[in-house]
Design a protein around this motif. Structure first.
Motif, mmCIF file in Angstrom:
data_model
loop_
_atom_site.group_PDB
_atom_site.id
_atom_site.type_symbol
_atom_site.label_atom_id
_atom_site.label_comp_id
_atom_site.label_asym_id
_atom_site.label_seq_id
_atom_site.Cartn_x
_atom_site.Cartn_y
_atom_site.Cartn_z
ATOM 1 N N ILE A 1 12.509 9.431 4.308
ATOM 2 C CA ILE A 1 12.219 8.014 4.546
ATOM 3 C C ILE A 1 13.043 7.474 5.709
ATOM 4 O O ILE A 1 12.530 6.768 6.580
ATOM 5 C CB ILE A 1 12.460 7.181 3.264
ATOM 6 N N ILE A 2 14.318 7.802 5.747
ATOM 7 C CA ILE A 2 15.194 7.315 6.814
ATOM 8 C C ILE A 2 14.708 7.819 8.177
ATOM 9 O O ILE A 2 14.855 7.132 9.179
ATOM 10 C CB ILE A 2 16.667 7.714 6.550
ATOM 11 N N ASP A 3 14.100 8.984 8.216
ATOM 12 C CA ASP A 3 13.522 9.485 9.466
ATOM 13 C C ASP A 3 12.351 8.624 9.941
ATOM 14 O O ASP A 3 11.975 8.676 11.114
ATOM 15 C CB ASP A 3 13.047 10.938 9.316
ATOM 16 N N LEU A 4 11.750 7.849 9.029
ATOM 17 C CA LEU A 4 10.585 7.019 9.369
ATOM 18 C C LEU A 4 10.956 5.613 9.814
ATOM 19 O O LEU A 4 10.115 4.898 10.364
ATOM 20 C CB LEU A 4 9.644 6.926 8.163
ATOM 21 N N GLY A 5 12.164 5.176 9.546
ATOM 22 C CA GLY A 5 12.565 3.821 9.911
ATOM 23 C C GLY A 5 13.722 3.351 9.061
ATOM 24 O O GLY A 5 14.328 4.127 8.329
ATOM 25 N N ARG A 6 14.002 2.051 9.168
ATOM 26 C CA ARG A 6 15.132 1.484 8.428
ATOM 27 C C ARG A 6 14.648 0.405 7.464
ATOM 28 O O ARG A 6 14.505 -0.754 7.831
ATOM 29 C CB ARG A 6 16.138 0.896 9.415
ATOM 30 N N ILE B 1 2.034 7.777 5.228
ATOM 31 C CA ILE B 1 2.592 6.425 5.125
ATOM 32 C C ILE B 1 2.069 5.663 6.328
ATOM 33 O O ILE B 1 2.561 5.839 7.446
ATOM 34 C CB ILE B 1 4.136 6.462 5.084
ATOM 35 N N ASP B 2 1.042 4.842 6.097
ATOM 36 C CA ASP B 2 0.383 4.159 7.211
ATOM 37 C C ASP B 2 0.860 2.718 7.368
ATOM 38 O O ASP B 2 0.108 1.835 7.761
ATOM 39 C CB ASP B 2 -1.146 4.232 7.065
ATOM 40 N N PHE B 3 2.133 2.490 7.048
ATOM 41 C CA PHE B 3 2.740 1.174 7.247
ATOM 42 C C PHE B 3 4.163 1.405 7.744
ATOM 43 O O PHE B 3 4.735 2.479 7.560
ATOM 44 C CB PHE B 3 2.733 0.358 5.947
ATOM 45 N N ASP B 4 4.712 0.390 8.401
ATOM 46 C CA ASP B 4 6.073 0.473 8.918
ATOM 47 C C ASP B 4 7.049 0.259 7.758
ATOM 48 O O ASP B 4 6.954 -0.742 7.045
ATOM 49 C CB ASP B 4 6.266 -0.591 9.998
ATOM 50 N N VAL B 5 7.965 1.184 7.556
ATOM 51 C CA VAL B 5 8.935 1.054 6.465
ATOM 52 C C VAL B 5 10.080 0.124 6.833
ATOM 53 O O VAL B 5 10.774 -0.381 5.949
ATOM 54 C CB VAL B 5 9.487 2.432 6.014
ATOM 55 N N SER B 6 10.272 -0.120 8.117
ATOM 56 C CA SER B 6 11.396 -0.936 8.575
ATOM 57 C C SER B 6 11.316 -2.351 8.015
ATOM 58 O O SER B 6 10.268 -2.994 8.060
ATOM 59 C CB SER B 6 11.436 -0.976 10.101
ATOM 60 N N GLY B 7 12.430 -2.806 7.453
ATOM 61 C CA GLY B 7 12.531 -4.154 6.927
ATOM 62 C C GLY B 7 11.901 -4.361 5.565
ATOM 63 O O GLY B 7 12.007 -5.437 4.986
ATOM 64 N N ARG B 8 11.247 -3.366 5.028
ATOM 65 C CA ARG B 8 10.574 -3.493 3.723
ATOM 66 C C ARG B 8 11.513 -3.144 2.578
ATOM 67 O O ARG B 8 12.472 -2.408 2.729
ATOM 68 C CB ARG B 8 9.378 -2.558 3.649
ATOM 69 N N SER B 9 11.159 -3.649 1.408
ATOM 70 C CA SER B 9 11.790 -3.219 0.158
ATOM 71 C C SER B 9 10.914 -2.101 -0.377
ATOM 72 O O SER B 9 9.792 -2.343 -0.816
ATOM 73 C CB SER B 9 11.843 -4.366 -0.851
ATOM 74 N N LEU B 10 11.412 -0.888 -0.303
ATOM 75 C CA LEU B 10 10.641 0.274 -0.729
ATOM 76 C C LEU B 10 11.000 0.662 -2.151
ATOM 77 O O LEU B 10 12.169 0.642 -2.533
ATOM 78 C CB LEU B 10 10.914 1.475 0.176
ATOM 79 N N VAL B 11 9.972 1.033 -2.904
ATOM 80 C CA VAL B 11 10.191 1.603 -4.230
ATOM 81 C C VAL B 11 9.731 3.050 -4.139
ATOM 82 O O VAL B 11 8.548 3.331 -3.958
ATOM 83 C CB VAL B 11 9.419 0.842 -5.327
ATOM 84 N N LEU B 12 10.688 3.956 -4.188
ATOM 85 C CA LEU B 12 10.422 5.388 -4.178
ATOM 86 C C LEU B 12 10.073 5.786 -5.604
ATOM 87 O O LEU B 12 10.809 5.461 -6.537
ATOM 88 C CB LEU B 12 11.655 6.139 -3.690
ATOM 89 N N VAL B 13 8.941 6.463 -5.788
ATOM 90 C CA VAL B 13 8.450 6.765 -7.132
ATOM 91 C C VAL B 13 8.316 8.274 -7.322
ATOM 92 O O VAL B 13 7.720 8.961 -6.484
ATOM 93 C CB VAL B 13 7.076 6.092 -7.381
ATOM 94 N N ASP B 14 8.867 8.773 -8.422
ATOM 95 C CA ASP B 14 8.707 10.174 -8.791
ATOM 96 C C ASP B 14 8.468 10.241 -10.294
ATOM 97 O O ASP B 14 8.740 9.285 -11.021
ATOM 98 C CB ASP B 14 9.937 10.987 -8.385
#
Length: 191
Positions: A124-129, A95-108
């Motif tokens: 994911i939470i370990d990577l940011g908020r 994951i080469d972008f900052d997850v903080s503040g983003r709207s993430l779509v987790l896909v499986d």
């Protein structure tokens, strides 16, 4: 699994899969009015190419560059690691972008018990908020063990516990289709 499996039914072909992903991309945009804050994270293995496909669909609909896509390995976050096998395969989280503040779509690919999603959320939470995390799955087969629900679903397929939903993707398997496999138990192939 250890037991032999046989194909019971095809539930999606390549065209149905394309239609489902297109519909899901439209739904994702409806629920996320600022596509600039979107990012997709696919769960290894088949969630990663699905995340890429959804990001490309979003880009095509919006006429803008695709949102970032990351790959998440949740192996070491699983609460059932000993049941996975004696030597689980650990892949790289990329994951080469900052997850903080983003709207993430987790896909499986398949939502079953919810344990994979729970592990992915921990990772994911370990990577940011992130601002929010939404879940997109190609197939929801039921049998939840945890209170987890997908926000975007390609197809809901009620299954028996003895069945297995196999998603096959061109990027991994050389073809696009989804089949239900049935466990063959006992002598003579009788379930």
């Amino acid at each position: 699994m250890g037991r032999a499996m046989r194909a019971k039914a095809e539930i999606m072909d390549a065209q149905e899969m394309r239609r489902a992903l297109s519909r899901m991309a439209h739904e994702i945009l409806e629920q996320n009015p600022d596509p600039g804050s979107l990012a997709f994270i696919g769960v290894h293995r088949r969630g990663v190419p699905l995340a890429g496909r959804l990001a490309q669909q979003v880009a095509a609909i919006e006429g803008r560059p695709a949102p970032p896509v990351g790959a998440l390995d949740i192996t070491l976050y699983r609460d059932d690691l000993t049941a996975v096998g004696p030597l689980p395969v650990v892949r790289r989280t990329e994951i080469d972008f900052d997850v903080s503040g983003r709207s993430l779509v987790l896909v499986d690919d398949v939502l079953y018990t919810g344990r994979t999603v729970r592990a992915a959320l921990d990772a994911i939470i370990d990577l940011g908020r992130p601002a929010r995390i939404q879940l997109a799955v190609l197939v929801d087969r039921g049998h939840r063990e945890l209170p987890i629900r997908a926000d975007f679903v390609g197809k809901v397929v009620p299954t028996a516990r003895r069945e297995h939903v196999e998603v096959r993707l061109t990027e991994v398997d050389g073809e696009d289709r989804v089949v239900i496999l049935e466990r063959i138990e006992g002598e003579g192939g009788r379930p």
